[in-house]
Every structure is written in structure tokens, then in C-alpha cells.
Design an enzyme around this catalytic site. Structure first.
Site, PDB file in Angstrom:
ATOM      1  N   GLU A 127       0.798  -1.235   0.000  1.00  0.00           N
ATOM      2  CA  GLU A 127       0.000   0.000   0.000  1.00  0.00           C
ATOM      3  C   GLU A 127       0.827   1.279   0.000  1.00  0.00           C
ATOM      4  OE1 GLU A 127      -2.754  -0.476   3.253  1.00  0.00           O
ATOM      5  OE2 GLU A 127      -3.611  -2.295   2.393  1.00  0.00           O
ATOM      6  N   ASN A 169       2.074  -5.247  -3.138  1.00  0.00           N
ATOM      7  CA  ASN A 169       0.665  -5.536  -2.859  1.00  0.00           C
ATOM      8  C   ASN A 169      -0.098  -4.246  -2.564  1.00  0.00           C
ATOM      9  OD1 ASN A 169      -1.374  -7.648  -2.186  1.00  0.00           O
ATOM     10  ND2 ASN A 169      -1.236  -6.839  -0.096  1.00  0.00           N
ATOM     11  N   HIS A 206     -10.379  -5.730  -2.659  1.00  0.00           N
ATOM     12  CA  HIS A 206     -11.482  -5.477  -1.722  1.00  0.00           C
ATOM     13  C   HIS A 206     -12.535  -4.682  -2.488  1.00  0.00           C
ATOM     14  CE1 HIS A 206      -9.290  -6.885   1.784  1.00  0.00           C
ATOM     15  NE2 HIS A 206      -8.253  -6.153   1.429  1.00  0.00           N
TER      16      HIS A 206
HETATM   17  O1  G3I Z   1      -5.691  -8.014  18.844  1.00  0.00           O
HETATM   18  C1  G3I Z   1      -6.114  -6.729  19.317  1.00  0.00           C
HETATM   19  C2  G3I Z   1      -6.857  -6.849  20.608  1.00  0.00           C
HETATM   20  O2  G3I Z   1      -5.986  -7.344  21.586  1.00  0.00           O
HETATM   21  C3  G3I Z   1      -7.397  -5.478  20.986  1.00  0.00           C
HETATM   22  O3  G3I Z   1      -8.153  -5.565  22.149  1.00  0.00           O
HETATM   23  C4  G3I Z   1      -8.266  -4.912  19.889  1.00  0.00           C
HETATM   24  C5  G3I Z   1      -8.778  -3.515  20.179  1.00  0.00           C
HETATM   25  O4  G3I Z   1      -8.582  -2.628  19.125  1.00  0.00           O
HETATM   26  O5  G3I Z   1      -7.481  -4.846  18.708  1.00  0.00           O
HETATM   27  C6  G3I Z   1      -7.001  -6.115  18.271  1.00  0.00           C
HETATM   28  O6  G3I Z   1      -6.217  -5.893  17.141  1.00  0.00           O
HETATM   29  C7  G3I Z   1      -6.936  -5.636  15.949  1.00  0.00           C
HETATM   30  C8  G3I Z   1      -6.490  -6.658  14.902  1.00  0.00           C
HETATM   31  O7  G3I Z   1      -7.082  -6.368  13.665  1.00  0.00           O
HETATM   32  C9  G3I Z   1      -6.869  -8.089  15.295  1.00  0.00           C
HETATM   33  O8  G3I Z   1      -8.264  -8.228  15.332  1.00  0.00           O
HETATM   34  C10 G3I Z   1      -6.611  -4.241  15.473  1.00  0.00           C
HETATM   35  O9  G3I Z   1      -7.143  -3.282  16.366  1.00  0.00           O
HETATM   36  C11 G3I Z   1      -7.181  -4.014  14.086  1.00  0.00           C
HETATM   37  O10 G3I Z   1      -6.693  -2.761  13.600  1.00  0.00           O
HETATM   38  C12 G3I Z   1      -6.701  -5.106  13.159  1.00  0.00           C
HETATM   39  O11 G3I Z   1      -7.310  -4.899  11.903  1.00  0.00           O
HETATM   40  C13 G3I Z   1      -6.666  -5.509  10.819  1.00  0.00           C
HETATM   41  C14 G3I Z   1      -6.287  -4.472   9.787  1.00  0.00           C
HETATM   42  O12 G3I Z   1      -5.717  -5.094   8.658  1.00  0.00           O
HETATM   43  C15 G3I Z   1      -5.297  -3.474  10.360  1.00  0.00           C
HETATM   44  O13 G3I Z   1      -4.804  -2.632   9.378  1.00  0.00           O
HETATM   45  C16 G3I Z   1      -7.613  -6.527  10.201  1.00  0.00           C
HETATM   46  O14 G3I Z   1      -7.800  -7.612  11.118  1.00  0.00           O
HETATM   47  C17 G3I Z   1      -7.023  -7.079   8.898  1.00  0.00           C
HETATM   48  O15 G3I Z   1      -8.006  -7.842   8.234  1.00  0.00           O
HETATM   49  C18 G3I Z   1      -6.636  -5.915   7.994  1.00  0.00           C
HETATM   50  O16 G3I Z   1      -6.059  -6.451   6.817  1.00  0.00           O
HETATM   51  C19 G3I Z   1      -5.647  -5.496   5.843  1.00  0.00           C
HETATM   52  C20 G3I Z   1      -4.403  -6.020   5.185  1.00  0.00           C
HETATM   53  O17 G3I Z   1      -3.414  -6.302   6.140  1.00  0.00           O
HETATM   54  C21 G3I Z   1      -3.877  -5.036   4.137  1.00  0.00           C
HETATM   55  N1  G3I Z   1      -4.902  -4.675   3.190  1.00  0.00           N
HETATM   56  C22 G3I Z   1      -6.178  -4.219   3.758  1.00  0.00           C
HETATM   57  C23 G3I Z   1      -6.709  -5.246   4.751  1.00  0.00           C
HETATM   58  C24 G3I Z   1      -8.053  -4.810   5.295  1.00  0.00           C
HETATM   59  O18 G3I Z   1      -7.944  -3.637   6.033  1.00  0.00           O
END
Ligand code: G3I
Length: 303
Positions: A127, A169, A206
Site C-alpha cells: 500500500e 501488494n 477489496h
Molecule cells: O488483537 C487486538 C486486541 O488485543 C485489541 O483488544 C483490539 C482492540 O482494538 O485490537 C485487536 O487488534 C486488531 C487486529 O485487527 C486483530 O483483530 C486491530 O485493532 C485491528 O486494527 C486489526 O485490523 C486488521 C487491519 O488489517 C489493520 O490494518 C484486520 O484484522 C485485517 O483484516 C486488515 O487487513 C488489511 C491487510 O493487512 C492489508 N490490506 C487491507 C486489509 C483490510 O484492512
């Protein structure tokens, strides 16, 4: 064939999913994932914040959980991701200049060293281009270290693990008419012309109402492939879960020999980063196959 992975394998392709380590204790989740998919991407566990929580101190506990589950179940693994403006550890965020550049290099060496020889393809840089009409780079601390940061990342990655395919990517580079797509295309063309090591482009894919699937998707895949790189669909989800759109995406990949595989960004709707209400995946929140699943399987089986 009766599963996505086996159906994709008929043409030498893979069909993968994002896996979240926190869900590996959910037997419905692991049963579906193990049955249907033959490539795995860690949804968060191999990112910069997860793997290097303190400078020079690496933590592969989550990444290894996902990696081991995949390999013990006969699947290959895509690495995601080494250099990104987002999900940087707190210590890295305020860094700049040559110390940040060096931190990026050390990070790539540390993570790729741990997984050396074990990863099918790494999303080396994620990105890095801006949304909108500029076609240029996104502003970030990494970008401010100098425009050559991406090629430095790729050269570092090649040396760290020569066996891994090295990918760029991004999202919103699936519509051929968009400036962002053209910006990435020009970078890849330039890298190939100058011998910067790059093997693949990941189209995250997406799709939603703001960035819908467009029928020029096949042109995008073909155009990148014509530069001499593989193309992979790396994070597919479609808001609303249209079966027709899913079939179009699969058929577009199948039409291009260098489109080597497809990964969906989660197993069930309830596993999606978009929330279950978006219904963007191939299995519903109860683990049932959706019409989109059948459409994808039929397409992989040749229509
Ligand atoms: O694990 C913590 C947890 O301990 C905490 O209590 C909670 C509160 O915020 O957060 C949890 O972490 C979260 C994590 O996902 C696991 O669920 C993060 O806040 C959250 O920001 C994170 O989101 C991820 C996101 O990337 C972050 O940028 C998504 O799961 C994941 O699907 C998403 O994937 C991205 C790709 O890497 C890149 N392309 C876009 C795609 C979708 O956004």
C-alpha cells in the site's frame, strides 16, 4: 473437484484464505479452512508491529502459530507484510531518515531470515501508493526516507531469502482506468527495466460500492503479467457477496496464465474485517456455503 483448493490446482493455481491465529481454536473455522484452501496468509501475525515489538527484538509466536497450522495441514504460506506505513510498532512510527531506513532493512532481514526458504511469496511492500488522481506515492514516514525506499526493500528481500517470490501488494489497483493502478504499473515496469528484483503484484481486490469490480479487471491482470511478473489476487472480498462478481473475478484470473492464485480475506462472513453484516465472503456466519461459493467452485472447475 469438490473443494476450492483442489479445483484451483487443476490449472496449477492455488486458492487461499487469510487465517487469524485467534480463531485456530474454533473447530468449525479450522474444519472449513483445512478442507477448502491450500494457501494461507496470516491476517495480522506477520506484520511489523506483531513481529518486531521492540527494536531488534523479534517475536514470531503468532506468525509461527499460523505458519505451523498451515504447513502441518499441507498448505503453503504467503508472507504479509514487511514494509507498510500502517501497523508499525510504536517505536518505529516517529522514526525518520536514515535510522528509519536502516530499521526497515533490519526488519526485512529479521523476519525473512526467520522464515527463510519457507514462504511462497512475500508482500514485501504494502500500500505505498496514494488514492485519488495523482498516481503517485502515498505520504508516509517510509516515503519521506526517499523515493528509493521501495527498491531498497526489494533488493534487501531478495538477498534475505532468494527462494521467496517478492510481491508489491495494494488495493484499488484492480481498475485499469484508475491513476493509482497506472502509478503501480509504471513502477513495476521501471523495476523490470532496471533489474530491481520483483516477481509479482498482489491485487488485494477489496470490492465495495466505492471501488466496485470493473470489467477491465482482466485487462489489469493481463497488463501486469505482460511486464513479466506473476499476479496474485491476495485479499479478495466483495461487499454483499455477489455470486456473479465472484465468478467474474475467478474467470478473469483463469484467463491469464500468470495469474497464479486467489486468496479470500477470511473464511466465514463473521471472520471478515468488514463485519458479518457486509457478507463479503464465501461461507456464512454459520459456516454454510453461500451461492458465491458455488459460483467460485464452478468457475474453477471450468464453468
Ligand atoms: O488483537 C487486538 C486486541 O488485543 C485489541 O483488544 C483490539 C482492540 O482494538 O485490537 C485487536 O487488534 C486488531 C487486529 O485487527 C486483530 O483483530 C486491530 O485493532 C485491528 O486494527 C486489526 O485490523 C486488521 C487491519 O488489517 C489493520 O490494518 C484486520 O484484522 C485485517 O483484516 C486488515 O487487513 C488489511 C491487510 O493487512 C492489508 N490490506 C487491507 C486489509 C483490510 O484492512
Amino acid at each position: 473437484e469438490s473443494t476450492l483448493g483442489a479445483a484451483a490446482a487443476q490449472s496449477g493455481r492455488y486458492f487461499g484464505t487469510a487465517i487469524a491465529s485467534g480463531r485456530l481454536g474454533d473447530s468449525q473455522y479450522t474444519t472449513i479452512a483445512n478442507r477448502e484452501f491450500n494457501m494461507v496468509t496470516a491476517e495480522n501475525e506477520m506484520k511489523m508491529d506483531a513481529t518486531e515489538p521492540n527494536p531488534g527484538q523479534f517475536n514470531f509466536s503468532g506468525g509461527d502459530r499460523v505458519y505451523n497450522w498451515a504447513v502441518q495441514n499441507g498448505k503453503r504460506v504467503r508472507g504479509h507484510t514487511l514494509a507498510w506505513h500502517s501497523q508499525q510498532p510504536n517505536w518505529m512510527r516517529p522514526m525518520e531518515g536514515s535510522s528509519l531506513r536502516q530499521a526497515m532493512i533490519n526488519h526485512i532481514n529479521g523476519v525473512m531470515g526467520h522464515y527463510k526458504g519457507k514462504i511462497y511469496a512475500w508482500d514485501v511492500v504494502n500500500e505505498a501508493f496514494a488514492d485519488g488522481n495523482s498516481g503517485g506515492r502515498r505520504d508516509s514516514n517510509l516515503q519521506r526516507t526517499g523515493n528509493d525506499w521501495i527498491e531498497v526493500a526489494f533488493r534487501t528481500a531478495r538477498a534475505a531469502d532468494p527462494a521467496a517470490k517478492l510481491c508489491y501488494n495494494d488495493y484499488n489497483i484492480d481498475n485499469w482506468s484508475w491513476a493509482k493502478t497506472q502509478g503501480v504499473y509504471n513502477m513495476v515496469r521501471d523495476f523490470k527495466a532496471r533489474g530491481v528484483p520483483i516477481d509479482c503484484v498482489g491485487l488485494q481486490s477489496h470490492f465495495n460500492s466505492n471501488s466496485p469490480y470493473n470489467s477491465n479487471y482482466r485487462t489489469t491482470i493481463q497488463s501486469f503479467a505482460a511486464l513479466g511478473v506473476d499476479v496474485q489476487i491476495t485479499e479478495l472480498d466483495i461487499q454483499g457477496g455477489s455470486a456473479t462478481t465472484y465468478a467474474n473475478v475467478v474467470n478473469d484470473c483463469l484467463a491469464v496464465p500468470r495469474c497464479t492464485g486467489i486468496t479470500v480475506w477470511g473464511v466465514r462472513d463473521s471472520d471478515s474485517w468488514l463485519g458479518a453484516g457486509a457478507a463479503p465472503l464465501l461461507f456464512d456466519s454459520n459456516g454454510n456455503k453461500k451461492p458465491a461459493y458455488t459460483a467460485v467452485l464452478n468457475a474453477l472447475n471450468g464453468g
